[in-house]
Design a protein around this motif. Sequence first.
Motif, PDB file in Angstrom:
ATOM      1  N   ALA A   1      96.453 128.596  44.375  1.00 33.75           N
ATOM      2  CA  ALA A   1      97.772 128.523  43.744  1.00 33.75           C
ATOM      3  C   ALA A   1      98.052 129.779  42.918  1.00 33.75           C
ATOM      4  CB  ALA A   1      97.860 127.277  42.858  1.00 33.75           C
ATOM      5  N   ARG A   2      97.018 130.351  42.329  1.00 33.08           N
ATOM      6  CA  ARG A   2      97.195 131.524  41.477  1.00 33.08           C
ATOM      7  C   ARG A   2      97.354 132.822  42.265  1.00 33.08           C
ATOM      8  NH1 ARG A   2      98.110 135.524  38.991  1.00 33.08           N
ATOM      9  NH2 ARG A   2      97.050 136.325  37.163  1.00 33.08           N
ATOM     10  N   PHE A   3      96.558 132.991  43.333  1.00 31.79           N
ATOM     11  CA  PHE A   3      96.479 134.297  43.976  1.00 31.79           C
ATOM     12  C   PHE A   3      97.128 134.399  45.353  1.00 31.79           C
ATOM     13  CE2 PHE A   3      92.874 134.423  41.002  1.00 31.79           C
ATOM     14  CZ  PHE A   3      93.238 135.555  40.295  1.00 31.79           C
TER      15      PHE A   3
ATOM     16  N   ALA B   1      93.082 125.781  42.547  1.00 33.97           N
ATOM     17  CA  ALA B   1      93.708 126.543  41.461  1.00 33.97           C
ATOM     18  C   ALA B   1      93.746 128.036  41.798  1.00 33.97           C
ATOM     19  CB  ALA B   1      92.961 126.305  40.152  1.00 33.97           C
ATOM     20  N   LEU B   2      92.664 128.543  42.392  1.00 34.47           N
ATOM     21  CA  LEU B   2      92.628 129.958  42.768  1.00 34.47           C
ATOM     22  C   LEU B   2      93.646 130.268  43.863  1.00 34.47           C
ATOM     23  CD1 LEU B   2      88.773 130.600  42.710  1.00 34.47           C
ATOM     24  CD2 LEU B   2      90.485 131.499  41.123  1.00 34.47           C
TER      25      LEU B   2
END
Length: 169
Positions: A100-102, A97-98
Amino acid sequence: VLFTLASLACGLSQTLTQFVAARVVQGLGSALMTPVGRILVLRNASKSELLNATALITWPALFAPVVGPVLGGFITTYLSWHWNFFINIPLGAVGLALVARFIPGDREADPKPLDWPGFFLTSAGLALLLYGLERIAHPEDGVLPTALLIVAGIVLGWLAVRHLRRAPH
């Protein structure tokens, strides 16, 4: 993703063969984490952030061998050995998730081709040099083969540097 899925397979394994196969895949996934993380940092961090970003991806690799055995022993004693692998599932999901986010998903518009001669010269030179240096610890095998391996590694390394200075990519 590979490491996380292999961790799930380790925890769910029912036989030694299944477990060993899952651990092999987990090892492959683990081996990819550091170089891929470094590439992402080098590609996406500004020069002023490079040192802090490199430290951020290095600390977990230094911290895990200290905490891992203690935590693993606790988990095995009070839960089950399976949970030593299941604990990686939420950690992997958070990591994914990190990412994909950053991490930007853009690719280079004009990817450069792999420099095959540079790749082979560099890897062969390093392999010969390291094997030759490792053989120093075994003098009973003879000095000549060891010296030849070291010299061959140095020569190939010199050829690699010469090639890489002239290579367009």
